[in-house]
Design a protein around this motif. Structure first.
Motif, PDB file in Angstrom:
ATOM      1  N   ALA A  20      12.833  80.945  23.226  1.00 28.73           N
ATOM      2  CA  ALA A  20      12.068  80.739  22.220  1.00 28.73           C
ATOM      3  C   ALA A  20      12.339  79.977  21.523  1.00 28.73           C
ATOM      4  CB  ALA A  20      12.383  82.073  21.856  1.00 28.73           C
ATOM      5  N   ASP A  71       6.489  82.422  21.822  1.00 24.19           N
ATOM      6  CA  ASP A  71       7.111  82.503  22.483  1.00 24.19           C
ATOM      7  C   ASP A  71       6.844  81.601  24.128  1.00 24.19           C
ATOM      8  OD1 ASP A  71       8.945  82.560  21.154  1.00 24.19           O
ATOM      9  OD2 ASP A  71       9.876  84.521  22.040  1.00 24.19           O
ATOM     10  N   THR A  97      13.210  76.695  30.529  1.00 24.83           N
ATOM     11  CA  THR A  97      11.704  76.693  30.037  1.00 24.83           C
ATOM     12  C   THR A  97      10.512  75.508  30.048  1.00 24.83           C
ATOM     13  OG1 THR A  97      12.164  77.766  27.976  1.00 24.83           O
ATOM     14  CG2 THR A  97       9.834  77.342  27.885  1.00 24.83           C
TER      15      THR A  97
END
Length: 153
Positions: A20, A71, A97
């Motif tokens: 996010a 996201d 991520t």
């Protein structure tokens, strides 16, 4: 569409922040300006056009936001090259991520295509490097501004 068989550019990096946060860094120009362009006309929203500026170079580009998957993915049409750029965000657990930027659909051929691919490859690599420094360490490395300083030919 299998983009691996067409001319394309990829840049990728593991960012040790939740998806996010990494996703929002590309959506919100107030964050993006710390590692890429200097000014964005608005946050990215599906179906909207946004202008990105690199004030130090006197250059701007308009992107049309094709798709946003919260996201996970941002897809834009980039007017500068008449290409598509996909920003993909793959969560790697809760605190990291994997970001992959892919540009494809180039309209040029031959030496002009090679020049565009070379520039995009180096440019997007610089973007993910700057993203990593900013999000993980809070450092704006000025990578984009320093890539082509005045006086260098």
């Amino acid at each position: 569409m299998e983009i691996k068989k067409t001319p394309h550019v990829e840049a990728q990096m593991l960012i040790r922040k939740p998806a996010a946060i990494v996703f929002n860094a590309f959506i919100d120009p107030e964050i993006t300006k710390n590692f890429w362009f200097t000014k964005g006309s608005a946050k990215l929203e599906t179906g909207k056009s946004v202008t990105w500026e690199w004030e130090m170079y006197g250059v701007s580009s308009t992107v049309f936001v094709r798709e946003i998957v919260a996201d996970r993915k941002i897809s834009v049409d980039w007017d500068q090259y008449s290409t598509i750029v996909d920003f993909e965000f793959e969560p790697m657990g809760d605190e990291a991520t994997y970001v992959k930027i892919t540009q494809y659909g180039f309209q040029t051929t031959g030496d002009e295509l090679l020049t565009e691919i070379s520039g995009a490859s180096g440019g997007f690599t610089t973007v993910v490097d700057g993203l990593k420094a900013y999000l993980e360490h809070g450092i704006n490395l000025n990578l984009i501004a320093d890539k082509f300083p005045k006086g260098v030919k």
